[in-house]
Design an enzyme around this catalytic site. Structure first.
Site, PDB file in Angstrom:
ATOM      1  N   PHE A   1     -55.434  -8.172  35.224  1.00 25.74           N
ATOM      2  CA  PHE A   1     -55.862  -9.045  34.135  1.00 25.74           C
ATOM      3  C   PHE A   1     -56.835 -10.083  34.711  1.00 25.74           C
ATOM      4  O   PHE A   1     -56.580 -10.658  35.777  1.00 25.74           O
ATOM      5  CB  PHE A   1     -54.653  -9.724  33.494  1.00 25.74           C
ATOM      6  CG  PHE A   1     -55.010 -10.464  32.242  1.00 25.74           C
ATOM      7  CD1 PHE A   1     -55.190  -9.797  31.046  1.00 25.74           C
ATOM      8  CD2 PHE A   1     -55.211 -11.838  32.266  1.00 25.74           C
ATOM      9  CE1 PHE A   1     -55.553 -10.471  29.889  1.00 25.74           C
ATOM     10  CE2 PHE A   1     -55.567 -12.528  31.115  1.00 25.74           C
ATOM     11  CZ  PHE A   1     -55.741 -11.838  29.922  1.00 25.74           C
ATOM     12  N   ARG A  48     -54.650  -0.388  21.646  1.00 27.14           N
ATOM     13  CA  ARG A  48     -53.377  -0.660  22.318  1.00 27.14           C
ATOM     14  C   ARG A  48     -52.271  -0.872  21.292  1.00 27.14           C
ATOM     15  O   ARG A  48     -52.464  -1.582  20.308  1.00 27.14           O
ATOM     16  CB  ARG A  48     -53.544  -1.973  23.090  1.00 27.14           C
ATOM     17  CG  ARG A  48     -53.232  -1.952  24.514  1.00 27.14           C
ATOM     18  CD  ARG A  48     -53.502  -3.258  25.217  1.00 27.14           C
ATOM     19  NE  ARG A  48     -53.383  -4.493  24.476  1.00 27.14           N
ATOM     20  CZ  ARG A  48     -53.138  -5.693  25.042  1.00 27.14           C
ATOM     21  NH1 ARG A  48     -52.961  -5.775  26.338  1.00 27.14           N
ATOM     22  NH2 ARG A  48     -53.078  -6.781  24.318  1.00 27.14           N
ATOM     23  N   ASP A  83     -47.020 -10.908  38.442  1.00 26.04           N
ATOM     24  CA  ASP A  83     -47.301 -11.401  37.095  1.00 26.04           C
ATOM     25  C   ASP A  83     -46.499 -10.517  36.134  1.00 26.04           C
ATOM     26  O   ASP A  83     -46.708  -9.295  36.057  1.00 26.04           O
ATOM     27  CB  ASP A  83     -48.818 -11.289  36.830  1.00 26.04           C
ATOM     28  CG  ASP A  83     -49.215 -11.801  35.446  1.00 26.04           C
ATOM     29  OD1 ASP A  83     -48.357 -11.843  34.551  1.00 26.04           O
ATOM     30  OD2 ASP A  83     -50.400 -12.119  35.264  1.00 26.04           O
ATOM     31  N   TYR A 126     -44.872 -15.798  25.239  1.00 27.10           N
ATOM     32  CA  TYR A 126     -45.319 -15.575  23.857  1.00 27.10           C
ATOM     33  C   TYR A 126     -45.499 -14.107  23.505  1.00 27.10           C
ATOM     34  O   TYR A 126     -45.881 -13.776  22.400  1.00 27.10           O
ATOM     35  CB  TYR A 126     -46.608 -16.353  23.549  1.00 27.10           C
ATOM     36  CG  TYR A 126     -47.746 -16.161  24.540  1.00 27.10           C
ATOM     37  CD1 TYR A 126     -48.474 -14.983  24.577  1.00 27.10           C
ATOM     38  CD2 TYR A 126     -48.090 -17.178  25.419  1.00 27.10           C
ATOM     39  CE1 TYR A 126     -49.522 -14.818  25.472  1.00 27.10           C
ATOM     40  CE2 TYR A 126     -49.135 -17.024  26.314  1.00 27.10           C
ATOM     41  CZ  TYR A 126     -49.855 -15.841  26.349  1.00 27.10           C
ATOM     42  OH  TYR A 126     -50.878 -15.676  27.231  1.00 27.10           O
ATOM     43  N   LYS A 127     -45.238 -13.218  24.467  1.00 27.15           N
ATOM     44  CA  LYS A 127     -45.400 -11.781  24.186  1.00 27.15           C
ATOM     45  C   LYS A 127     -44.044 -11.215  23.756  1.00 27.15           C
ATOM     46  O   LYS A 127     -43.543 -11.547  22.699  1.00 27.15           O
ATOM     47  CB  LYS A 127     -45.985 -11.077  25.403  1.00 27.15           C
ATOM     48  CG  LYS A 127     -47.381 -11.581  25.771  1.00 27.15           C
ATOM     49  CD  LYS A 127     -47.900 -10.872  27.016  1.00 27.15           C
ATOM     50  CE  LYS A 127     -49.219 -11.432  27.489  1.00 27.15           C
ATOM     51  NZ  LYS A 127     -50.352 -11.108  26.626  1.00 27.15           N
TER      52      LYS A 127
HETATM   53  C1  LIG Z   1     -51.233  -9.990  32.760  1.00 27.90           C
HETATM   54  C2  LIG Z   1     -51.598 -11.298  32.135  1.00 27.90           C
HETATM   55  N1  LIG Z   1     -51.595 -12.403  32.894  1.00 27.90           N
HETATM   56  C3  LIG Z   1     -51.926 -13.605  32.385  1.00 27.90           C
HETATM   57  C4  LIG Z   1     -52.292 -13.721  31.064  1.00 27.90           C
HETATM   58  C5  LIG Z   1     -52.829 -15.033  30.516  1.00 27.90           C
HETATM   59  O1  LIG Z   1     -51.955 -16.012  30.453  1.00 27.90           O
HETATM   60  P1  LIG Z   1     -52.301 -17.446  29.818  1.00 27.90           P
HETATM   61  O2  LIG Z   1     -53.399 -17.294  28.821  1.00 27.90           O
HETATM   62  O3  LIG Z   1     -51.024 -17.810  29.153  1.00 27.90           O
HETATM   63  O4  LIG Z   1     -52.654 -18.336  30.933  1.00 27.90           O
HETATM   64  C6  LIG Z   1     -52.254 -12.611  30.231  1.00 27.90           C
HETATM   65  C7  LIG Z   1     -52.602 -12.745  28.803  1.00 27.90           C
HETATM   66  O5  LIG Z   1     -52.575 -11.850  28.019  1.00 27.90           O
HETATM   67  C8  LIG Z   1     -51.934 -11.366  30.790  1.00 27.90           C
HETATM   68  O6  LIG Z   1     -51.960 -10.262  30.043  1.00 27.90           O
END
Ligand SMILES: Cc1ncc(COP(=O)(O)O)c(C=O)c1O
Length: 411
Positions: free
Chosen positions: A125, A370, A196, A221-222
């Site tokens: 990500f 997705r 992560d 939040y997911k």
């Molecule tokens: C794998 C991953 N890491 C981090 C994040 C982003 O996190 P944040 O926007 O809460 O900092 C996301 C967001 O979808 C994600 O999919």
């Protein structure tokens, strides 16, 4: 051949079927985007109402002590610890995943005795990579981003690498990595590992302590349904708490914040990862959302998630119209998180067409459609409905119809 009767039968024997009622989803909506933003539940809506009208409103500042607001980050941390296979006192709920990545990677580097390379996957990500880039600029010469393909993680490890940063479930492909084996292989070479868990927390069984993980971060939040922009979390193994350093030395990470000392002295526990005042209302939503895990185990969720995805894929395969959809990532569902991703030439238009038909997924550039599968509010009849809508939409060529290709900022 899978029939609609089969979906009805599976729903009748589903032990989680009653949780659907808790989620405030519109009739006729099949929500396959809980891997991006979970929906609101009545327990969260009521929890928020209570915080505003029975805490904040009558008790104002006294609420920090009276209603335990000050303890929320650690209290939720321990709730999360039970969900993520960690003992107490190692997780704190705070900030965003991006900010927690910054703290975790910096802390991991502080344990890495002279090594500077931070290895991550090329298609991780973006924020995971961007945070390493930011640290590299800040740490001039003491942090260097290096990349590998997800398929070559183990062969890319060597004793020059300080830190390995991986996302357990790939946000695009849905591939689930083997946390235990990878962490062990990294440790054998003296590498500190940051996981992560954005796409695995609350939906894939995780054993952070048992896997000897060093640091982990993730979103609430997911699949955890904590609400839009809900605070994230950070885990640090107890064995590191006395020796690590993290650079965001805000006052609430101080050993005695209310001494208001002019000099910083880090808290001895996981609270050293706290920076400033946290968003109490959002935190309260997370606390309420996580009470669901007092009733339901992650193993139960995983079992149903795999069954939902299998039903969906089997039914999809019965229709020739769906041959333009190509599954991305592992075909073996045991190697996936709770997400199916398909390449399609007009994935954006198809996604929009499906949303109009009540099937809400999302689009990820350049060409991926997705779908996330959250077993708390999805039924087998939803799977039946979703596949019917996909087939009808493809047959009607809706993906390229005008109106479906107007890109919004958030996809
Ligand atoms: C794998 C991953 N890491 C981090 C994040 C982003 O996190 P944040 O926007 O809460 O900092 C996301 C967001 O979808 C994600 O999919």
């Amino acid at each position: 051949m899978i029939s609609s009767d089969e979906a009805v039968r599976l729903d009748q024997s589903d032990p989680l079927r009653n949780y659907r009622r808790e989620f405030l989803l519109a009739e006729g909506t099949c929500y396959l985007d809980g891997n991006s933003l979970g929906p609101v539940s009545s327990r969260v809506a009521e929890g928020l109402q209570e915080v505003v009208s029975q805490q904040w409103q009558p008790d104002l500042i006294a609420s920090w002590n009276k209603h335990g607001w000050i303890d929320l980050p650690l209290r939720i941390g321990d709730q999360l610890a039970r969900i993520l296979g960690a003992g107490p006192g190692q997780i704190v709920c705070c900030d965003s995943t991006s900010i927690n990545l910054f703290k975790a990677i910096a802390a991991a580097l502080s344990l890495s005795q002279g090594r500077k390379k931070v290895l991550t996957t090329a298609d991780n990500f973006p924020t995971d990579r961007y945070m390493v880039e930011g640290l590299s600029k800040l740490m001039a010469g003491r942090c260097e981003l290096v990349s590998c393909d997800e398929a070559n993680i183990l062969t890319s490890l060597n004793d020059e690498i300080a830190v390995l940063v991986l996302t357990q479930v790939n946000f695009r492909t849905g591939r689930l990595l083997d946390m235990k084996a990878i962490t062990q292989a990294a440790h054998d070479l003296g590498i500190v590992v940051v996981w992560d868990l954005a796409h695995s927390a609350g939906i894939v069984p995780i054993a952070l302590d048992d896997c000897n993980v060093d640091f982990a971060v993730g979103c609430s939040y997911k699949f955890l349904n904590g609400g839009p922009g809900a605070p994230a979390f950070i885990y640090a193994a107890k064995r590191h708490l006395g020796s690590l350093e993290q650079p965001l030395s805000g006052w609430l990470g101080h050993r005695n914040p209310f001494d208001f000392s002019p000099d910083y002295e880090a808290h001895e526990g996981i609270a050293q990862f706290l920076c400033g005042t946290q968003a109490v209302i959002s935190m309260s939503a997370v606390e309420a959302a996580l009470t669901l895990y007092d009733e339901v185990s992650v193993e139960q969720l995983r079992e149903k998630s795999l069954a939902l995805m299998a039903f969906f894929l089997n039914k999809l395969a019965q229709h020739s119209e769906t041959s333009a959809l190509h599954l991305v990532g592992p075909k073996n569902l045991a190697q996936r998180g709770s997400q199916l991703a398909f390449e399609h030439e007009h994935a954006y238009g198809l996604c929009q067409a499906l949303i109009k038909r009540g099937v809400v997924g999302d689009f990820r550039a350049p060409n991926i459609l997705r779908f996330g599968f959250s077993p708390l509010y999805l039924s087998f009849q939803d799977m039946d409905f979703a596949v019917d809508q996909i087939v009808q939409s493809l047959a009607a060529g809706e993906a390229i119809q005008s109106g479906n290709n107007q890109r919004s900022l958030v996809t």
